[in-house]
Design an enzyme around this catalytic site. Structure first.
Site, PDB file in Angstrom:
ATOM      1  N   GLU A 151       0.842  -0.971   0.159  1.00 18.90           N
ATOM      2  CA  GLU A 151      -0.074  -0.140   0.014  1.00 18.90           C
ATOM      3  C   GLU A 151       0.951   1.292  -0.033  1.00 18.90           C
ATOM      4  O   GLU A 151       1.438   1.364   0.986  1.00 18.90           O
ATOM      5  CB  GLU A 151      -0.812   0.098   1.344  1.00 18.90           C
ATOM      6  CG  GLU A 151      -1.737   1.318   1.254  1.00 18.90           C
ATOM      7  CD  GLU A 151      -2.632   1.278   2.631  1.00 18.90           C
ATOM      8  OE1 GLU A 151      -3.415   2.261   2.678  1.00 18.90           O
ATOM      9  OE2 GLU A 151      -2.096   0.587   3.535  1.00 18.90           O
ATOM     10  N   GLU A 250     -11.494   2.765   6.710  1.00 14.06           N
ATOM     11  CA  GLU A 250     -10.422   3.072   7.731  1.00 14.06           C
ATOM     12  C   GLU A 250     -10.364   4.501   7.917  1.00 14.06           C
ATOM     13  O   GLU A 250      -9.181   5.337   7.380  1.00 14.06           O
ATOM     14  CB  GLU A 250      -9.055   2.504   7.130  1.00 14.06           C
ATOM     15  CG  GLU A 250      -7.949   2.433   7.892  1.00 14.06           C
ATOM     16  CD  GLU A 250      -6.763   2.242   7.125  1.00 14.06           C
ATOM     17  OE1 GLU A 250      -5.493   1.815   7.818  1.00 14.06           O
ATOM     18  OE2 GLU A 250      -6.050   2.879   6.112  1.00 14.06           O
TER      19      GLU A 250
END
EC number: 5.3.1.22
Length: 269
Positions: A151, A250
């Site tokens: 990521e 998130e």
């Protein structure tokens, strides 16, 4: 195809100190999946038992990041930390297997302090280390039925000196590793801060995407809080693109966690 969302219980429901209770809270809200940044403080047996009891899917965890007091953020790209990376990977596999988790975000680690004149050489050495570690780890994860994810995380606001910080770097690493079990974790919050041009960046890299996360820049609030991204547009775009994987919520609620789910109501099944 309807979008499916997973609640990040490391950032949401923090009114509850007990991680297991956060799993229960996510289920009560209507989430069918949960993701967790750092599950390692809780024994696998307890996490596994509550997940099975609730019938909720563990969609993602991060690799063990190391000493949080020292602000370590993984070891995969750090020269000289290969043993720490291997140990962290095996611990993460243990947790994934206990939780039935099919996705593992492999943390790269941060760029060590260095003289500016040494930066280019250091970054090259880190990329080489990262590729070597991933080349070894990705087939190991595939054998366990676990998808490896990397990521790009922003260094402008959230994580100064984090090594894996751009889509270009992520795609280059994915191409060099060259394995079907390594995919891109596309976090709209981080991509907006580092790159912008969200829908084009997503389309250009759609074939690499294995997981998505969402929150609202610049303060990382819930998707419908004030900020830079129109998530009504983004969610419609993802449906149009035919994305059928998990989307991790998130975010840090701007108020109480229980008041931060208006955006989610229309996606409940």
């Amino acid at each position: 195809m309807p979008l499916k969302f997973s609640a990040n219980v490391s950032m949401i429901f923090t009114e509850e100190k007990d991680l297991l209770q956060r799993y229960r809270s996510a289920k009560q809200v209507g989430f069918k999946g949960v993701e967790c940044v750092f599950p390692y403080d809780v024994p696998t047996e307890k996490l596994s038992a509550v997940r099975k009891e609730l019938g909720i899917e563990q969609t993602l965890i991060n690799t063990y990041m190391g000493n949080r007091q020292k602000k370590e953020m993984g070891f995969a790209a750090i020269p000289g930390k290969e043993k720490e990376f291997q140990d962290s990977l095996e611990l993460s596999i243990k947790y994934c297997k206990a939780l039935g988790c099919k996705c593992l975000h492999i943390m790269s680690g941060k760029i060590p302090d260095h003289e500016e004149s040494q930066k280019a050489d250091l970054l090259k050495q880190m990329e080489d280390t990262y590729i070597k570690n991933l080349t070894d780890a990705v087939p190991r994860l595939e054998k366990e039925g676990i998808l490896a994810l990397i990521e790009p995380m922003n260094t402008k606001i959230s994580f100064p000196n984090y090594f894996m910080n751009t889509i270009d770097l992520a795609v280059r690493v994915i191409d060099k590793v060259g394995h079907r079990n390594l995919k891109l974790q596309f976090d709209f919050f981080h991509v907006q801060i580092m790159h912008g041009n969200l829908t084009k960046n997503f389309k250009d890299n759609f074939k690499h995407v294995g997981y998505i996360q969402v929150s609202q820049p610049p303060h990382r609030g819930e998707p419908d809080s004030g900020g830079e991204i129109d998530y009504n547009y983004i969610f419609a775009f993802l449906e149009e693109m035919g994305y059928n994987g998990w989307i991790g919520a998130e975010y840090t609620p701007t108020g109480k966690s229980e008041d931060s789910f208006k955006w989610f109501d229309k996606f409940k099944v």
